[in-house]
Design a protein around this motif. Structure first.
Motif, mmCIF file in Angstrom:
data_model
loop_
_atom_site.group_PDB
_atom_site.id
_atom_site.type_symbol
_atom_site.label_atom_id
_atom_site.label_comp_id
_atom_site.label_asym_id
_atom_site.label_seq_id
_atom_site.Cartn_x
_atom_site.Cartn_y
_atom_site.Cartn_z
ATOM 1 N N PHE A 540 32.790 46.488 -94.158
ATOM 2 C CA PHE A 540 33.980 46.946 -93.423
ATOM 3 C C PHE A 540 33.754 46.831 -91.922
ATOM 4 O O PHE A 540 34.637 46.368 -91.183
ATOM 5 N N TYR A 541 32.585 47.241 -91.455
ATOM 6 C CA TYR A 541 32.278 47.157 -90.031
ATOM 7 C C TYR A 541 32.367 45.707 -89.548
ATOM 8 O O TYR A 541 32.946 45.422 -88.495
ATOM 9 N N LYS A 542 31.798 44.788 -90.311
ATOM 10 C CA LYS A 542 31.811 43.380 -89.917
ATOM 11 C C LYS A 542 33.238 42.844 -89.810
ATOM 12 O O LYS A 542 33.562 42.059 -88.908
ATOM 13 N N SER A 543 34.076 43.270 -90.731
ATOM 14 C CA SER A 543 35.454 42.774 -90.753
ATOM 15 C C SER A 543 36.331 43.453 -89.703
ATOM 16 O O SER A 543 37.030 42.794 -88.936
ATOM 17 N N GLU A 544 36.262 44.789 -89.650
ATOM 18 C CA GLU A 544 37.186 45.538 -88.794
ATOM 19 C C GLU A 544 36.817 45.469 -87.324
ATOM 20 O O GLU A 544 37.701 45.466 -86.464
ATOM 21 N N TYR A 545 35.531 45.402 -87.008
ATOM 22 C CA TYR A 545 35.110 45.521 -85.609
ATOM 23 C C TYR A 545 34.562 44.208 -85.028
ATOM 24 O O TYR A 545 33.912 44.211 -83.988
ATOM 25 N N LYS A 546 34.868 43.092 -85.671
ATOM 26 C CA LYS A 546 34.359 41.808 -85.163
ATOM 27 C C LYS A 546 34.967 41.450 -83.806
ATOM 28 O O LYS A 546 34.386 40.657 -83.056
ATOM 29 N N ALA A 547 36.117 42.054 -83.461
ATOM 30 C CA ALA A 547 36.759 41.774 -82.169
ATOM 31 C C ALA A 547 36.292 42.710 -81.057
ATOM 32 O O ALA A 547 36.824 42.660 -79.944
ATOM 33 N N LEU A 548 35.300 43.527 -81.338
ATOM 34 C CA LEU A 548 34.821 44.489 -80.336
ATOM 35 C C LEU A 548 34.423 43.861 -78.998
ATOM 36 O O LEU A 548 34.697 44.448 -77.947
ATOM 37 N N PRO A 549 33.773 42.716 -78.994
ATOM 38 C CA PRO A 549 33.378 42.155 -77.691
ATOM 39 C C PRO A 549 34.547 41.950 -76.728
ATOM 40 O O PRO A 549 34.355 41.960 -75.516
ATOM 41 N N GLU A 610 25.150 53.672 -87.696
ATOM 42 C CA GLU A 610 25.706 52.325 -87.532
ATOM 43 C C GLU A 610 25.734 51.851 -86.084
ATOM 44 O O GLU A 610 26.394 50.856 -85.770
ATOM 45 N N ARG A 611 25.017 52.511 -85.205
ATOM 46 C CA ARG A 611 25.006 52.066 -83.808
ATOM 47 C C ARG A 611 24.377 50.678 -83.673
ATOM 48 O O ARG A 611 24.798 49.885 -82.810
ATOM 49 N N PHE A 612 23.414 50.373 -84.530
ATOM 50 C CA PHE A 612 22.786 49.051 -84.465
ATOM 51 C C PHE A 612 23.734 47.974 -84.993
ATOM 52 O O PHE A 612 23.755 46.853 -84.493
ATOM 53 N N THR A 613 24.555 48.330 -85.998
ATOM 54 C CA THR A 613 25.575 47.399 -86.483
ATOM 55 C C THR A 613 26.564 47.074 -85.375
ATOM 56 O O THR A 613 26.921 45.902 -85.161
ATOM 57 N N ILE A 614 27.000 48.092 -84.644
ATOM 58 C CA ILE A 614 27.953 47.892 -83.546
ATOM 59 C C ILE A 614 27.328 47.032 -82.440
ATOM 60 O O ILE A 614 27.975 46.134 -81.882
ATOM 61 N N ARG A 615 26.075 47.272 -82.128
ATOM 62 C CA ARG A 615 25.419 46.469 -81.089
ATOM 63 C C ARG A 615 25.331 45.011 -81.507
ATOM 64 O O ARG A 615 25.519 44.103 -80.679
ATOM 65 N N ARG A 616 25.054 44.776 -82.761
ATOM 66 C CA ARG A 616 25.008 43.396 -83.244
ATOM 67 C C ARG A 616 26.376 42.733 -83.120
ATOM 68 O O ARG A 616 26.479 41.565 -82.733
ATOM 69 N N LEU A 617 27.421 43.459 -83.476
ATOM 70 C CA LEU A 617 28.766 42.899 -83.376
ATOM 71 C C LEU A 617 29.148 42.625 -81.918
ATOM 72 O O LEU A 617 29.781 41.613 -81.613
ATOM 73 N N GLN A 618 28.733 43.526 -81.023
ATOM 74 C CA GLN A 618 29.032 43.316 -79.610
ATOM 75 C C GLN A 618 28.293 42.090 -79.058
ATOM 76 O O GLN A 618 28.780 41.437 -78.128
ATOM 77 N N ARG A 619 27.117 41.798 -79.649
ATOM 78 C CA ARG A 619 26.367 40.604 -79.232
ATOM 79 C C ARG A 619 26.809 39.355 -80.009
ATOM 80 O O ARG A 619 26.247 38.285 -79.818
ATOM 81 N N GLN A 620 27.783 39.556 -80.886
ATOM 82 C CA GLN A 620 28.335 38.459 -81.697
ATOM 83 C C GLN A 620 27.263 37.820 -82.583
ATOM 84 O O GLN A 620 27.267 36.607 -82.810
ATOM 85 N N GLU A 621 26.352 38.632 -83.078
ATOM 86 C CA GLU A 621 25.336 38.116 -84.000
ATOM 87 C C GLU A 621 25.959 37.870 -85.368
ATOM 88 O O GLU A 621 26.914 38.527 -85.777
ATOM 89 N N VAL A 622 25.395 36.946 -86.073
ATOM 90 C CA VAL A 622 25.814 36.647 -87.442
ATOM 91 C C VAL A 622 24.672 37.025 -88.376
ATOM 92 O O VAL A 622 23.534 36.600 -88.180
ATOM 93 N N TRP A 623 24.983 37.845 -89.405
ATOM 94 C CA TRP A 623 23.939 38.214 -90.375
ATOM 95 C C TRP A 623 24.558 38.512 -91.730
ATOM 96 O O TRP A 623 25.756 38.683 -91.845
#
Length: 623
Positions: A540-549, A610-623
């Motif tokens: 859900f985090y990957k899908s919903e918050y991918k536009a965070l950057p 999930e702070r590390f998940t959010i940081r990854r999304l903000q860095r646009q990492e793919v995993w």
């Protein structure tokens, strides 16, 4: 933080900053009952509630709180639990509180309880436990405080100095914050009927009415919230939905798991707590003795603020159960980093510790610091309530979730419960293999001496030395990443001796090869904050918050966080798990039961799993 500066007009304290009295000269308690209790229809409003929450906009002398404490004590029909949340920008000293209360003998027995718990006058949130009544007392600016709380207030006491003297407390922005912290159909009462207040109440969604004022005041206001929709500054860190379940499995019987088990059992939960070792407190929480102290950083550093809150809550918890000794602790500024911190605090001042110096050097005298035996504390906690069942020597194999129930398979038996809490240290990541927290396994070795130093307080520098207890004086501890050796090593004993050399006059008498010790593993991570809270749904985090950057400054565009059902974690407590674990227990208990969370929201976000998940999304990492 500025402290209250008072002068006295007979029996009424007057603020020099606002040139106004703290309560009515016609009767402080009578005014409190008339305006705030009657104005919120108390005690009738709380009779059908299991938990009731009162919010106050100015603690002042604490008269309203003491009046509520008295009412709660005298009521037969009342909630099981009462929360009172208050803010004070310029807190009174304990001496001034006592003088103010001396004119009200009818609340003296309640005032004494407050004096016993009254916190150090340090900025931030203080969680004070009076049994069924909890006081969350926040020192700071009202907007800063109310924008940083997580709670649902049922009744508001809009108190404080009048709008003409203190307009910030009554403006639209403050009332918006009050609305956002309110439960559905929350009520509000205040002595003021100022036009600006009435207009602002209308703007934010309160319906108000005038009624007869107290004593010589013509009117007062009563209001009800008619429009309510909670918003989140960071919806990706929004708290989980509470549960109505009352049974949980806790994996791990170290101090993190054991304290949480005890907290929940006290509230009527049935707890199965499972550990691979035969007895509780046999892993990282198994040391013979450990120091209870905050992490002292430079002022205004979030990590230090979090540990300050955790330290005070932990001391209150342990003292309440008679665990440990709290006669103070000395932490020496042994290097340039700590000397810089000492100098910064010397300029700023603190009531948590004093800044001192002796022949060894400069040090922080931590007033409520102390020590306890971690292994004994864990065992006392898991054996301390009839609702807790401890299962040792159970190797945890796997878990599944189906039909609202977690099923945990172990080497001995299978356990089932609707709530699952993971407190397995570094093994938490392996167990929850859908998550990657980069947990670090830190080898720590302590060494055992005879009574080398006569001290009632732990002494800390590069290493630490605890008071002599049960035939041993513990010194330690080494800190080595990714070292799997479980054997006590002479070179580590030698390092431990070197790290406390300031305190030992007879170091040469100890042969590192002959010293006994103990090896265990701490769990930590890259940002040094523990992981505490609900475990998120990563997909859900990957899908919903991918536009965070691109849209992180537009939180209203995002949905509220989604979590794996009733799955929580408390781990990565590092070297100060004796304090942060208690904070973790308080936070998870509050989340499960929809209680006010005893920590500022910004610090709660810093602990979010999930702070590390959010940081990854903000860095646009793919995993």
């Amino acid at each position: 933080m500025k402290k209250a500066d008072l002068f006295w007009n007979e029996d009424t304290p007057i603020s020099k900053s606002f040139d106004e009295g703290y309560f009515s000269s016609h009767g402080g308690l009578e005014e409190s009952s008339y305006v705030f209790l009657n104005g919120n229809n108390l005690p009738n409003s709380w009779e059908e509630k299991q938990v009731f929450c009162i919010g106050e906009s100015g603690f002042g002398t604490g008269l309203n709180f003491l009046n509520v404490l008295k009412l709660y004590d005298e009521c037969k029909k009342k909630p099981k639990e009462l929360y009172f949340i208050s803010v004070e920008k310029e807190p009174l000293s304990l001496e001034d509180l006592k003088k103010a209360h001396s004119f009200f003998p009818e609340i003296s027995k309640y005032a004494k309880k407050l004096y016993h718990k009254y916190p150090p006058l340090s900025e931030g949130l203080h969680f004070l436990n009076f049994g069924s009544v909890k006081l969350i007392l926040c020192f700071g600016d009202i907007k800063d405080v109310f924008s940083n709380l997580t709670c649902k207030v049922n009744a508001w006491f809009l108190d404080g100095f009048s709008p003409s003297k203190n307009p910030d407390m009554w403006d639209e922005q403050t009332l918006k914050l009050i609305k956002n912290l309110s439960a559905k159909n929350a009520t509000l009462a205040t002595f003021s009927v100022a036009r600006v207040l009435r207009d602002n109440l209308n703007k934010v969604g309160f319906t108000w009415e005038k009624s007869k004022g107290f004593a010589n005041k013509k009117h007062m206001l009563k209001a009800t919230l008619t429009s309510h929709e909670a918003t989140f500054k960071k919806p990706w860190f929004a708290p989980p939905n509470p549960t109505k379940e009352r049974k949980a499995i806790i994996l791990g019987a170290g101090i993190a798991g054991a304290s949480l088990a005890y907290k929940l059992a006290q509230r009527g939960w049935e707890i199965d707590i499972i550990d691979k070792e035969k007895e509780a407190g046999s892993g990282g929480s198994g040391n013979h003795c450990g120091a209870v102290t905050p992490l002292i950083t430079l002022p205004q550093i979030e990590l230090g603020q979090m540990y300050e809150r955790a330290f005070l809550q932990a001391v209150d918890f342990y003292k309440g159960l008679g665990i440990g000794e709290f006669k103070g602790l000395k932490h020496y500024a042994y290097d340039k980093t700590y000397l810089k911190r000492w100098e910064a605090w010397a300029k700023r001042g603190s009531e948590i510790f004093s800044l001192c110096e002796d022949k060894i050097g400069k040090y922080f005298q931590v007033h409520q610091g102390g020590y306890l035996q971690p292994f004994r504390a864990c065992r006392d906690l898991v054996n301390g309530h009839e609702n807790i069942k401890f299962y040792g020597d159970c190797e945890i194999k796997s878990f599944t979730y189906e039909g609202g129930i977690y099923e945990v398979k172990t080497s001995k038996k299978t356990f089932q419960a609707p709530v699952l809490i993971v407190a397995l240290g570094v093994e938490s990541e392996k167990f929850l293999n859908s998550h990657s927290w980069n947990l670090q396994k830190i080898r720590g070795q302590v060494s055992f001496l005879d009574e080398a130093v006569k001290t009632e307080q732990p002494l800390c520098a590069k290493g630490y030395i605890c008071p002599y207890i049960d035939g041993r004086q513990v010194i330690g501890a080494t800190y080595i990443k990714d070292d799997e050796c479980l054997q006590v090593r002479a070179e580590d004993n030698e390092q431990n001796l070197a790290n406390v050399k300031e305190f030992l006059s007879c170091k040469s008498e100890y042969d590192p090869k002959k010293l006994e010790g103990r090896v265990s593993y701490r769990c930590s991570n890259s940002d040094r904050f523990p992981l505490i809270g609900a475990v998120g749904d990563v997909e859900f985090y990957k899908s919903e918050y991918k536009a965070l950057p691109w849209k992180k400054h537009k939180p209203h565009l995002f949905k509220k966080a989604k979590y794996l059902p009733n799955l929580f974690i408390s781990t990565a407590h590092g070297s100060r798990g004796l304090v942060s674990s208690i904070l973790g227990a308080n936070i998870i208990t509050a989340m499960l039961e929809d209680l006010p969370i005893p920590l500022e929201e910004s610090l709660l976000h810093a602990l979010h799993p999930e702070r590390f998940t959010i940081r990854r999304l903000q860095r646009q990492e793919v995993w």
